[in-house]
Design a protein around this motif. Structure first.
Motif, PDB file in Angstrom:
ATOM      1  N   GLY A   1      55.604 -43.151 101.636  1.00  0.00           N
ATOM      2  CA  GLY A   1      54.512 -43.230 100.704  1.00  0.00           C
ATOM      3  C   GLY A   1      53.488 -43.926 100.970  1.00  0.00           C
ATOM      4  O   GLY A   1      52.375 -44.098 100.441  1.00  0.00           O
ATOM      5  N   THR A   2      53.578 -44.390 102.070  1.00  0.00           N
ATOM      6  CA  THR A   2      52.407 -45.409 102.590  1.00  0.00           C
ATOM      7  C   THR A   2      51.406 -44.787 103.751  1.00  0.00           C
ATOM      8  O   THR A   2      50.416 -45.262 104.067  1.00  0.00           O
ATOM      9  CB  THR A   2      52.885 -46.685 103.504  1.00  0.00           C
ATOM     10  OG1 THR A   2      53.486 -46.411 104.574  1.00  0.00           O
ATOM     11  CG2 THR A   2      53.752 -47.521 102.572  1.00  0.00           C
ATOM     12  N   THR A   3      51.656 -43.432 103.660  1.00  0.00           N
ATOM     13  CA  THR A   3      50.659 -42.771 104.735  1.00  0.00           C
ATOM     14  C   THR A   3      50.118 -41.602 103.608  1.00  0.00           C
ATOM     15  O   THR A   3      50.884 -40.841 102.882  1.00  0.00           O
ATOM     16  CB  THR A   3      51.100 -42.143 105.939  1.00  0.00           C
ATOM     17  OG1 THR A   3      50.150 -41.471 106.574  1.00  0.00           O
ATOM     18  CG2 THR A   3      52.318 -41.284 105.572  1.00  0.00           C
ATOM     19  N   ALA A   4      48.835 -41.264 104.112  1.00  0.00           N
ATOM     20  CA  ALA A   4      48.200 -40.207 103.185  1.00  0.00           C
ATOM     21  C   ALA A   4      48.501 -38.823 103.726  1.00  0.00           C
ATOM     22  O   ALA A   4      48.440 -37.703 103.025  1.00  0.00           O
ATOM     23  CB  ALA A   4      46.687 -40.186 103.040  1.00  0.00           C
ATOM     24  N   ASN A   5      48.852 -38.889 104.839  1.00  0.00           N
ATOM     25  CA  ASN A   5      49.025 -37.527 105.568  1.00  0.00           C
ATOM     26  C   ASN A   5      50.761 -36.977 105.289  1.00  0.00           C
ATOM     27  O   ASN A   5      51.648 -37.601 105.508  1.00  0.00           O
ATOM     28  CB  ASN A   5      49.112 -37.546 107.216  1.00  0.00           C
ATOM     29  CG  ASN A   5      49.205 -36.385 107.946  1.00  0.00           C
ATOM     30  OD1 ASN A   5      49.840 -35.532 107.459  1.00  0.00           O
ATOM     31  ND2 ASN A   5      48.686 -36.193 109.318  1.00  0.00           N
ATOM     32  N   GLU A   6      50.747 -35.877 104.528  1.00  0.00           N
ATOM     33  CA  GLU A   6      51.958 -35.554 103.947  1.00  0.00           C
ATOM     34  C   GLU A   6      53.095 -34.997 105.269  1.00  0.00           C
ATOM     35  O   GLU A   6      54.360 -35.327 104.806  1.00  0.00           O
ATOM     36  CB  GLU A   6      51.652 -34.215 103.082  1.00  0.00           C
ATOM     37  CG  GLU A   6      52.934 -33.579 102.293  1.00  0.00           C
ATOM     38  CD  GLU A   6      53.832 -34.804 101.531  1.00  0.00           C
ATOM     39  OE1 GLU A   6      55.296 -34.733 101.515  1.00  0.00           O
ATOM     40  OE2 GLU A   6      53.037 -35.594 100.843  1.00  0.00           O
ATOM     41  N   THR A   7      52.465 -34.323 106.356  1.00  0.00           N
ATOM     42  CA  THR A   7      53.418 -34.134 107.307  1.00  0.00           C
ATOM     43  C   THR A   7      53.958 -35.195 108.144  1.00  0.00           C
ATOM     44  O   THR A   7      55.284 -35.355 108.242  1.00  0.00           O
ATOM     45  CB  THR A   7      52.455 -33.142 108.246  1.00  0.00           C
ATOM     46  OG1 THR A   7      51.831 -31.936 107.662  1.00  0.00           O
ATOM     47  CG2 THR A   7      53.338 -32.692 109.317  1.00  0.00           C
ATOM     48  N   MET A   8      53.190 -36.342 108.165  1.00  0.00           N
ATOM     49  CA  MET A   8      53.662 -37.446 108.809  1.00  0.00           C
ATOM     50  C   MET A   8      54.415 -38.101 107.924  1.00  0.00           C
ATOM     51  O   MET A   8      55.542 -38.672 108.493  1.00  0.00           O
ATOM     52  CB  MET A   8      52.383 -38.540 109.263  1.00  0.00           C
ATOM     53  CG  MET A   8      52.754 -39.747 109.765  1.00  0.00           C
ATOM     54  SD  MET A   8      53.524 -39.628 111.302  1.00  0.00           S
ATOM     55  CE  MET A   8      52.298 -39.255 112.449  1.00  0.00           C
TER      56      MET A   8
ATOM     57  N   LEU B   1      58.416 -38.894 109.008  1.00  0.00           N
ATOM     58  CA  LEU B   1      59.097 -40.460 109.058  1.00  0.00           C
ATOM     59  C   LEU B   1      60.232 -40.393 108.018  1.00  0.00           C
ATOM     60  O   LEU B   1      61.088 -40.971 108.220  1.00  0.00           O
ATOM     61  CB  LEU B   1      58.024 -41.382 108.720  1.00  0.00           C
ATOM     62  CG  LEU B   1      56.747 -41.557 109.644  1.00  0.00           C
ATOM     63  CD1 LEU B   1      55.532 -42.365 109.153  1.00  0.00           C
ATOM     64  CD2 LEU B   1      57.366 -42.166 110.995  1.00  0.00           C
ATOM     65  N   ARG B   2      60.162 -39.727 107.039  1.00  0.00           N
ATOM     66  CA  ARG B   2      61.309 -39.681 106.057  1.00  0.00           C
ATOM     67  C   ARG B   2      62.583 -39.137 106.784  1.00  0.00           C
ATOM     68  O   ARG B   2      63.702 -39.618 106.674  1.00  0.00           O
ATOM     69  CB  ARG B   2      61.090 -39.020 104.891  1.00  0.00           C
ATOM     70  CG  ARG B   2      60.159 -39.663 103.835  1.00  0.00           C
ATOM     71  CD  ARG B   2      59.916 -38.850 102.625  1.00  0.00           C
ATOM     72  NE  ARG B   2      58.738 -39.148 101.837  1.00  0.00           N
ATOM     73  CZ  ARG B   2      59.218 -39.760 100.726  1.00  0.00           C
ATOM     74  NH1 ARG B   2      60.143 -39.800 100.229  1.00  0.00           N
ATOM     75  NH2 ARG B   2      57.756 -40.086 100.054  1.00  0.00           N
ATOM     76  N   THR B   3      62.227 -38.254 107.522  1.00  0.00           N
ATOM     77  CA  THR B   3      63.352 -37.394 108.265  1.00  0.00           C
ATOM     78  C   THR B   3      63.971 -37.991 109.516  1.00  0.00           C
ATOM     79  O   THR B   3      65.058 -38.468 109.623  1.00  0.00           O
ATOM     80  CB  THR B   3      62.609 -35.966 108.881  1.00  0.00           C
ATOM     81  OG1 THR B   3      62.444 -35.093 107.879  1.00  0.00           O
ATOM     82  CG2 THR B   3      63.892 -35.230 109.661  1.00  0.00           C
ATOM     83  N   ARG B   4      63.094 -38.957 109.999  1.00  0.00           N
ATOM     84  CA  ARG B   4      63.633 -39.953 110.879  1.00  0.00           C
ATOM     85  C   ARG B   4      64.244 -40.993 110.433  1.00  0.00           C
ATOM     86  O   ARG B   4      65.317 -41.214 110.876  1.00  0.00           O
ATOM     87  CB  ARG B   4      62.212 -40.369 111.648  1.00  0.00           C
ATOM     88  CG  ARG B   4      62.325 -41.576 112.711  1.00  0.00           C
ATOM     89  CD  ARG B   4      61.728 -42.798 113.177  1.00  0.00           C
ATOM     90  NE  ARG B   4      61.473 -43.504 112.001  1.00  0.00           N
ATOM     91  CZ  ARG B   4      60.603 -44.616 112.010  1.00  0.00           C
ATOM     92  NH1 ARG B   4      59.664 -44.637 112.740  1.00  0.00           N
ATOM     93  NH2 ARG B   4      60.478 -45.252 110.933  1.00  0.00           N
ATOM     94  N   ASP B   5      64.147 -41.439 109.340  1.00  0.00           N
ATOM     95  CA  ASP B   5      64.727 -42.517 108.711  1.00  0.00           C
ATOM     96  C   ASP B   5      66.259 -42.003 108.068  1.00  0.00           C
ATOM     97  O   ASP B   5      67.293 -42.603 108.291  1.00  0.00           O
ATOM     98  CB  ASP B   5      64.016 -43.265 107.571  1.00  0.00           C
ATOM     99  CG  ASP B   5      62.928 -43.976 107.820  1.00  0.00           C
ATOM    100  OD1 ASP B   5      62.900 -44.448 108.967  1.00  0.00           O
ATOM    101  OD2 ASP B   5      62.199 -44.370 106.923  1.00  0.00           O
ATOM    102  N   GLU B   6      66.308 -40.725 107.938  1.00  0.00           N
ATOM    103  CA  GLU B   6      67.580 -39.972 107.452  1.00  0.00           C
ATOM    104  C   GLU B   6      68.317 -39.853 108.642  1.00  0.00           C
ATOM    105  O   GLU B   6      69.536 -39.990 108.676  1.00  0.00           O
ATOM    106  CB  GLU B   6      67.301 -38.842 106.761  1.00  0.00           C
ATOM    107  CG  GLU B   6      66.630 -38.950 105.397  1.00  0.00           C
ATOM    108  CD  GLU B   6      66.373 -37.321 104.956  1.00  0.00           C
ATOM    109  OE1 GLU B   6      66.665 -36.367 105.556  1.00  0.00           O
ATOM    110  OE2 GLU B   6      65.576 -37.414 103.687  1.00  0.00           O
ATOM    111  N   ILE B   7      67.912 -39.416 109.877  1.00  0.00           N
ATOM    112  CA  ILE B   7      68.434 -39.317 111.198  1.00  0.00           C
ATOM    113  C   ILE B   7      69.150 -40.534 111.576  1.00  0.00           C
ATOM    114  O   ILE B   7      70.168 -40.801 112.036  1.00  0.00           O
ATOM    115  CB  ILE B   7      67.577 -38.621 112.135  1.00  0.00           C
ATOM    116  CG1 ILE B   7      67.400 -37.387 111.612  1.00  0.00           C
ATOM    117  CG2 ILE B   7      68.255 -38.553 113.423  1.00  0.00           C
ATOM    118  CD1 ILE B   7      66.368 -36.499 112.614  1.00  0.00           C
ATOM    119  N   MET B   8      68.296 -41.692 111.496  1.00  0.00           N
ATOM    120  CA  MET B   8      68.503 -43.159 111.751  1.00  0.00           C
ATOM    121  C   MET B   8      69.899 -43.447 110.820  1.00  0.00           C
ATOM    122  O   MET B   8      70.802 -44.218 111.317  1.00  0.00           O
ATOM    123  CB  MET B   8      67.563 -44.052 111.743  1.00  0.00           C
ATOM    124  CG  MET B   8      66.360 -43.937 112.693  1.00  0.00           C
ATOM    125  SD  MET B   8      66.699 -44.279 114.434  1.00  0.00           S
ATOM    126  CE  MET B   8      66.915 -46.023 114.403  1.00  0.00           C
TER     127      MET B   8
END
Length: 144
Positions: free
Chosen positions: A35-42, A46-53
């Motif tokens: 939630g620290t970025t205003a861009n919903e796509t980004m 980033l959430r998907t990246r964290d889940e994959i990590m």
């Protein structure tokens, strides 16, 4: 992401990560707070990246546990007493056995190269037999 993890993880052989060895400094952390970025796509990326990590870390830990389990099954260290032919334990998985002086080989072996003694009546030869160029044992002449 797997490549980034590999290149930024400290390796036991070098004491530093491949990134640090190449660039001369430690890599920046890829830290993201949801939630620290205003861009919903980004944000979603980033959430998907964290889940994959998280999934990668979990799978790597399971693989390490599986490898350790099978290595421990083959590794007799700590399970049996040292034989009378073993001089000393070197590290956690290597042993220095008693060897003949004529045996011109390195005298420290990984535990996987050692075999269990078969019995009290089984003894080693006092010297190595003579062999020809093909490795066949030459017969020893006893009398004429």
């Amino acid at each position: 992401m797997a490549e980034w993890c590999y290149n930024t993880t400290t390796h036991s052989a070098t004491g530093m990560s491949p990134f640090e060895a190449f660039y001369g400094h430690k890599p920046r952390l890829l830290l993201y707070v949801c939630g620290t970025t205003a861009n919903e796509t980004m944000d979603q990326q980033l959430r998907t990246r964290d889940e994959i990590m998280g999934l990668l870390k979990e799978n790597l830990q399971k693989a390490q546990q599986r490898m350790k389990h099978f290595a421990d099954r083959k590794n007799p260290t700590g399970q049996k007493e040292l034989s009378q032919l073993i001089l000393e334990k070197v590290g956690s998985v290597a042993y220095k056995p008693h060897l003949l002086i004529a045996a011109k080989i390195h005298n420290v072996f990984h535990v996987s190269w050692l075999k269990k003694k078969l019995g009290e009546n089984v003894t080693a030869l006092p010297s190595l037999p003579l062999v020809d160029k093909e490795g066949n044992i030459k017969p020893k002449l006893e009398a004429i």
